[in-house]
Design a protein around this motif. Structure first.
Motif, PDB file in Angstrom:
ATOM      1  N   LEU A 108       0.826  -1.208   0.000  1.00 23.83           N
ATOM      2  CA  LEU A 108       0.000   0.000   0.000  1.00 23.83           C
ATOM      3  C   LEU A 108       0.863   1.262   0.000  1.00 23.83           C
ATOM      4  O   LEU A 108       0.481   2.269  -0.579  1.00 23.83           O
ATOM      5  CB  LEU A 108      -0.923   0.016   1.223  1.00 23.83           C
ATOM      6  N   VAL A 109       2.017   1.194   0.648  1.00 20.78           N
ATOM      7  CA  VAL A 109       2.927   2.342   0.677  1.00 20.78           C
ATOM      8  C   VAL A 109       3.543   2.545  -0.705  1.00 20.78           C
ATOM      9  O   VAL A 109       3.700   3.666  -1.171  1.00 20.78           O
ATOM     10  CB  VAL A 109       4.035   2.138   1.734  1.00 20.78           C
ATOM     11  N   MET A 110       3.862   1.446  -1.371  1.00 22.78           N
ATOM     12  CA  MET A 110       4.572   1.519  -2.649  1.00 22.78           C
ATOM     13  C   MET A 110       3.671   1.820  -3.843  1.00 22.78           C
ATOM     14  O   MET A 110       4.155   2.264  -4.877  1.00 22.78           O
ATOM     15  CB  MET A 110       5.311   0.203  -2.891  1.00 22.78           C
ATOM     16  N   ALA A 111       2.376   1.611  -3.704  1.00 24.51           N
ATOM     17  CA  ALA A 111       1.460   1.768  -4.836  1.00 24.51           C
ATOM     18  C   ALA A 111       1.562   3.135  -5.519  1.00 24.51           C
ATOM     19  O   ALA A 111       1.680   3.192  -6.753  1.00 24.51           O
ATOM     20  CB  ALA A 111       0.032   1.479  -4.396  1.00 24.51           C
TER      21      ALA A 111
ATOM     22  N   LEU B  47       4.811   3.461  -7.665  1.00 24.71           N
ATOM     23  CA  LEU B  47       4.738   2.810  -8.978  1.00 24.71           C
ATOM     24  C   LEU B  47       3.810   3.568  -9.914  1.00 24.71           C
ATOM     25  O   LEU B  47       4.106   3.734 -11.100  1.00 24.71           O
ATOM     26  CB  LEU B  47       4.279   1.362  -8.828  1.00 24.71           C
ATOM     27  N   LEU B  48       2.693   4.035  -9.382  1.00 27.69           N
ATOM     28  CA  LEU B  48       1.771   4.820 -10.197  1.00 27.69           C
ATOM     29  C   LEU B  48       2.470   6.038 -10.783  1.00 27.69           C
ATOM     30  O   LEU B  48       2.306   6.347 -11.961  1.00 27.69           O
ATOM     31  CB  LEU B  48       0.566   5.267  -9.366  1.00 27.69           C
ATOM     32  N   SER B  49       3.269   6.720  -9.970  1.00 32.18           N
ATOM     33  CA  SER B  49       3.920   7.937 -10.472  1.00 32.18           C
ATOM     34  C   SER B  49       4.928   7.619 -11.572  1.00 32.18           C
ATOM     35  O   SER B  49       5.064   8.384 -12.527  1.00 32.18           O
ATOM     36  CB  SER B  49       4.571   8.711  -9.330  1.00 32.18           C
ATOM     37  N   ILE B  50       5.613   6.487 -11.480  1.00 30.67           N
ATOM     38  CA  ILE B  50       6.541   6.061 -12.545  1.00 30.67           C
ATOM     39  C   ILE B  50       5.758   5.777 -13.828  1.00 30.67           C
ATOM     40  O   ILE B  50       6.114   6.249 -14.912  1.00 30.67           O
ATOM     41  CB  ILE B  50       7.328   4.802 -12.126  1.00 30.67           C
TER      42      ILE B  50
ATOM     43  N   ALA C  67      -1.174  13.264   0.168  1.00 24.20           N
ATOM     44  CA  ALA C  67      -2.534  12.763   0.379  1.00 24.20           C
ATOM     45  C   ALA C  67      -2.511  11.293   0.769  1.00 24.20           C
ATOM     46  O   ALA C  67      -3.255  10.858   1.663  1.00 24.20           O
ATOM     47  CB  ALA C  67      -3.372  12.970  -0.887  1.00 24.20           C
ATOM     48  N   HIS C  68      -1.643  10.535   0.137  1.00 22.09           N
ATOM     49  CA  HIS C  68      -1.547   9.103   0.434  1.00 22.09           C
ATOM     50  C   HIS C  68      -1.053   8.886   1.867  1.00 22.09           C
ATOM     51  O   HIS C  68      -1.591   8.042   2.588  1.00 22.09           O
ATOM     52  CB  HIS C  68      -0.627   8.427  -0.580  1.00 22.09           C
ATOM     53  N   ARG C  69      -0.069   9.663   2.282  1.00 23.34           N
ATOM     54  CA  ARG C  69       0.426   9.583   3.663  1.00 23.34           C
ATOM     55  C   ARG C  69      -0.710   9.855   4.638  1.00 23.34           C
ATOM     56  O   ARG C  69      -0.902   9.133   5.613  1.00 23.34           O
ATOM     57  CB  ARG C  69       1.552  10.592   3.877  1.00 23.34           C
ATOM     58  N   ASP C  70      -1.494  10.883   4.348  1.00 25.89           N
ATOM     59  CA  ASP C  70      -2.610  11.229   5.227  1.00 25.89           C
ATOM     60  C   ASP C  70      -3.652  10.119   5.282  1.00 25.89           C
ATOM     61  O   ASP C  70      -4.204   9.817   6.342  1.00 25.89           O
ATOM     62  CB  ASP C  70      -3.262  12.538   4.775  1.00 25.89           C
TER      63      ASP C  70
END
Length: 170
Positions: free
Chosen positions: A128-131, A134-137, A157-160
């Protein structure tokens, strides 16, 4: 051919150092990822760092050391060619992903035990942290020229979302 041309050497000279294309790619992965993985290992060793702060540092490291450099191209290449070269994908999983997932699992478990996370979901699924990484790449390579992604905003936003307490809106 491209490696030899960039290095200014004969193609055969490359094979004095790397017996196969896969060995060359593995060396490229090691050199690209080792500093980032070492930094993640150092972060994971600090027991008192709040999980949100660790994510902020991890995401900052990713933006600076992967997205902000040509290392992103190594990941893009792995994503596009990994299925054709399963031994390279296995190498990347063994040498990079499994180590990173293990470290994330460890720090997420500590954070869940300290009550910093709404559940143990991130400890069970550190992916879940890495998703968004990878999306940004993928986004940058496929759609970035049409619609640039606000990676910094996405990661914040993901961190939050990952660290939101029950009843608290991220």
């Amino acid at each position: 051919d491209d490696v030899a041309r960039k290095a200014g050497i004969a193609k055969g000279t490359v094979y004095l150092y790397f017996p196969t294309k896969e060995a060359l790619f593995e060396a490229l992965i090691r050199s690209a990822v080792s500093p980032v993985l070492s930094s993640l290992e150092a972060l994971a060793r600090v027991p008192d760092v709040p999980f949100a702060a660790l994510l902020e540092r991890l995401f900052g490291l990713f933006r600076a050391e992967i997205l902000g450099t040509e290392r992103r191209l190594v990941l893009r290449l792995l994503l596009s060619e990994g299925a054709r070269f399963p031994e390279v994908a296995a190498f990347y999983h063994r040498e990079v992903l499994s180590k990173g997932v293990g470290l994330l699992r460890q720090v997420a478990r500590r954070a869940a035990e300290r009550g910093e996370l709404p559940s143990d979901a991130v400890a069970r699924f550190p992916h879940l942290v890495m998703a968004p990484l990878l999306l940004s790449i993928l986004w940058d390579g496929l759609f970035g020229r049409f619609e640039p992604l606000d990676v910094e905003g996405l990661l914040a936003a993901h961190r939050d979302v990952l660290t939101a307490k029950p009843g608290r809106r991220p």
